[in-house]
Design an enzyme around this catalytic site. Structure first.
Site, mmCIF file in Angstrom:
data_model
loop_
_atom_site.group_PDB
_atom_site.id
_atom_site.type_symbol
_atom_site.label_atom_id
_atom_site.label_comp_id
_atom_site.label_asym_id
_atom_site.label_seq_id
_atom_site.Cartn_x
_atom_site.Cartn_y
_atom_site.Cartn_z
ATOM 1 N N ASN A 170 0.860 -1.183 0.000
ATOM 2 C CA ASN A 170 0.000 0.000 0.000
ATOM 3 C C ASN A 170 0.891 1.226 0.000
ATOM 4 O OD1 ASN A 170 -2.857 -1.097 0.332
ATOM 5 N ND2 ASN A 170 -1.687 -2.219 1.885
ATOM 6 N N GLU A 171 1.147 1.691 -1.214
ATOM 7 C CA GLU A 171 2.091 2.791 -1.392
ATOM 8 C C GLU A 171 1.428 4.115 -1.030
ATOM 9 O OE1 GLU A 171 4.986 2.039 -1.654
ATOM 10 O OE2 GLU A 171 5.466 0.573 -3.204
ATOM 11 N N PRO A 172 2.226 5.202 -0.914
ATOM 12 C CA PRO A 172 1.661 6.505 -0.587
ATOM 13 C C PRO A 172 0.440 6.827 -1.452
ATOM 14 C CG PRO A 172 4.035 6.648 -0.646
ATOM 15 C CD PRO A 172 3.682 5.242 -1.047
ATOM 16 N N THR A 189 10.239 1.834 -3.849
ATOM 17 C CA THR A 189 10.085 0.404 -3.561
ATOM 18 C C THR A 189 10.770 -0.423 -4.651
ATOM 19 O OG1 THR A 189 7.997 0.859 -2.479
ATOM 20 C CG2 THR A 189 8.348 -1.405 -3.218
#
Ligand code: F6R
Length: 633
Positions: A170-172, A189
């Site tokens: 769950n990236e920014p 990432t």
């Protein structure tokens, strides 16, 4: 202290619960204690549920962080009968596209690191699938959520944290309620994953991940973080406001979420970094030094110009009152820093035997090249022991260039033969047929290792250490051809112990890194420390100094020895680093710092000199910092 000891049943080492965080945060001295603590929490829950005949539902991560927990759980299964037959697991994520048997798949990771060694029934294992067609992904994700519900929800969700602050992938920008879904990976990432994939271009752009909402529905969440490189993001997640820019911060709203971290990743927390700002502290000489240097840097004043009101403004009344007033404090810290400066690190009274242990073939010159040059110039018997071959960090095109050279060389002098041509053929074929991100063929690895060996020799010779004083230990733990290494074994320790016996050094230097991206430095240090314990009984007890590798510098208050480098020595050090041609121009393992190694080396040493200068100590061109080994890293 501002921290209080938190003792739990069956935890052999107590963690410290840190105050002033928005998520309960427990700090352990080292990663082994984190592993053990988390494994015990999982173990207790499984045993409790097993005796009640109830299943245990675990949410599991991959990555470097949880490997030790899996090892400990495997040990508990083998040695203490921990039964996983009623455990149901859901993994957080998987790259997409990704065949399950690929060496990069999280599916394979989980089998090799955990499932193949415990008795979780096959039908209870759930891992997002990276091999499904795009049109089936949404359906798969919905079904994954339903499976979790059918299992009764997740009892304990274990997590790591990415440098972007991601949990799962769950990236920014991820929504608080997001479900399991396909996501795009953040460039940071992908960069962090690059070395594992032998190049960023091989890292997938997408992944399937449990959502933030899915994670927050777990009844209990434990986020683990290890290493200095995680320190800034750990602080951001637990001390600042909740924001989708750092998805781990959403855990602040979970009633049963805990961060379990090692001291390196806790180092930026306010209560750890500047404990005097958040409560009463026990003023030790080490804390006094840390606080006063911090104050001097914050105020932009040399140590000698700090005034009472500076101390009072930053909650150091107690220090001033009980420890002799500002005059004495300034003098003590100044003297302590002054004493660190040493231009003859191996001494002046006699010719000493010194071994510099270099984890990879270039760490000697990158991280302590100046000191190496000085010790050699000062007439000491300096040896360099290269602990690993570093063979996985060479690009194919470099290996090919060397292969071309050898072929033409042999042809030019009429030395080629049927065997040499067949070997040449094999090597070319092996390199051409290697899929993107696949490990190398053993013969190609040999070539790559040889390239690094000749570069290391050229580098050391440029630093004034002759080729006959170089030892290439090529420790077995590293010989996997992959980023993943074997644990340190007896053979590794025996090789180092033999060298220590043979040379009986008066002084040794060891890379004491806590933030090496793949842990190789830490493993090398482990082998050396174990070997030191073995030879100690034979009276071999060298003075042991730690240096930092290419990733991080010691904080000024930590430095116990600072070796000044003149412009000429720094130039010579850079020339030695230049010999490592295969590591220039986008090296495979730059870690989290995009600067070339020689640039980092120059910045680091000049920066340390600047810090000393600003503290009001003598002004030097550049300084290399060391810490005395105190029995553990
Ligand atoms: C892995 C995962 C990621 C990692 C994170 C930290 O399943 O979901 O969130 O936990 O990227 O990775 P390491 O542990 O390799 O530093």
């Amino acid at each position: 202290m501002t921290t209080e000891t938190l003792s739990r049943p069956r935890t052999d080492q107590a963690g410290q619960a840190i105050r002033n965080t928005k998520i309960p945060t427990v700090v352990f001295e080292n990663s082994r204690q984190v592993d053990r603590h988390v494994a015990i929490v999982v173990e207790s829950l499984i045993r409790e549920n097993n005796s009640a005949g109830a299943p245990t539902v675990l949410g599991l991560p991959t990555g470097s962080t949880p490997i030790g927990v899996y090892r400990e759980l495997i040990r508990l299964h083998r040695e203490e009968g921990l039964d996983f037959s009623n455990v149901i697991t859901f993994n957080l994520d998987e790259y997409w596209p990704m065949p399950p048997d690929s060496i990069h798949s999280y599916n394979r990771f989980m089998r090799e690191n955990f499932f193949d060694h415990v008795n979780v029934p096959e039908e209870n294992i759930h891992i997002p699938r990276g091999d499904i067609p795009i049109e089936d992904v949404d359906k798969f994700c919905d079904e994954y959520e339903r499976e979790i519900e059918r299992a009764g929800g997740i009892d304990v969700q274990l997590l790591g944290i990415g440098r972007t602050g991601h949990i799962g992938f769950n990236e920014p920008g991820s929504d608080r309620r997001s479900p399991t879904r396909m996501v795009m990976l953040d460039p940071v990432t992908r960069m962090d994953a690059a070395s594992g994939f032998f190049g960023e271009e091989n890292v997938p752009f997408q992944a399937i991940t449990m959502g933030v909402g899915t994670i927050l529905r777990a009844r209990k969440v434990i986020l683990m973080a290890l290493g200095e490189h995680k320190a800034p993001i750990v602080r951001r997640a637990v001390e600042e406001e909740i924001t989708p820019e750092v998805t781990a911060s959403f855990l602040q709203s979970h009633p049963q979420a805990t961060f379990v971290v090692d001291s390196a990743s806790a180092s930026e927390l306010t209560a750890v970094k500047t404990p005097w700002l958040v409560g009463r502290v026990e003023w030790t000489p080490a804390l006094e030094k840390k606080a006063v240097i911090w104050l001097s840097q914050l105020e932009g004043k040399p140590l000698s110009k700090l005034e009472s009101r500076d101390f009072f403004e930053y909650r150091m009344h107690d220090l001033v009152r009980r420890h002799g007033g500002p005059e004495r404090i300034r003098e003590r810290v100044f003297d302590a820093m002054q004493e660190t400066i040493c231009s003859t690190p191996a001494g002046t009274d006699e010719r000493k035997t010194v071994i510099v242990f270099s984890p990879h073939p270039d760490d000697d010159v990158i991280s302590m090249g100046g000191t190496l040059i000085k010790m050699a110039e000062q007439g000491h018997d300096v040896y360099v022991a290269y602990v690993t071959s570093g063979n996985i960090a060479v690009f194919d095109h470099d290996a090919m260039r060397h292969t071309d050279y050898v072929r033409e060389f042999l042809e030019m002098f009429g030395l080629d033969s049927e065997e040499s041509r067949a070997l040449d053929e094999r090597i070319r074929l092996a390199m051409a047929s290697r899929g993107p991100g696949e490990p190398d063929d053993p013969e190609v690895l040999k070539i790559k290792g040889l390239i690094r060996k000749t570069e290391a020799t050229a580098g050391a010779v440029a630093a004034g250490v002759p080729a006959e004083k170089l030892r290439f230990l090529d420790l077995p733990f590293y010989r996997t051809g992959e980023v993943k290494k074997k644990p340190i074994g007896e053979e590794d320790v025996a090789i180092v112990a033999d060298l220590l016996r043979e040379l009986n050094p008066a002084q040794i230097y060891v890379a004491g890194d806590l933030s090496d991206p793949h842990g190789t430095h830490r493993m090398c240090a482990e082998a050396i420390i174990k070997a030191l314990r073995v030879v100690e009984e034979q009276g071999i007890e060298p003075e042991t100094w730690l240096y930092r590798g290419a990733w991080q510098e010691y904080e000024p208050h930590e430095i116990e020895r600072a070796v000044p480098l003149s412009p000429e020595v720094l130039l010579k050090k850079k020339m030695a680093i230049f010999k490592h041609e295969s590591q220039k121009d986008r090296a495979l393992f730059p870690g989290h710092d995009p600067r070339e190694f020689w640039v980092r080396a120059e910045h680091r040493t000049k920066n340390t000199a600047r810090v000393y200068n600003e503290l009001g100590l003598p002004e030097f061109y550049a300084l290399e910092g060391f810490v005395r080994f105190q029995g553990q890293l």
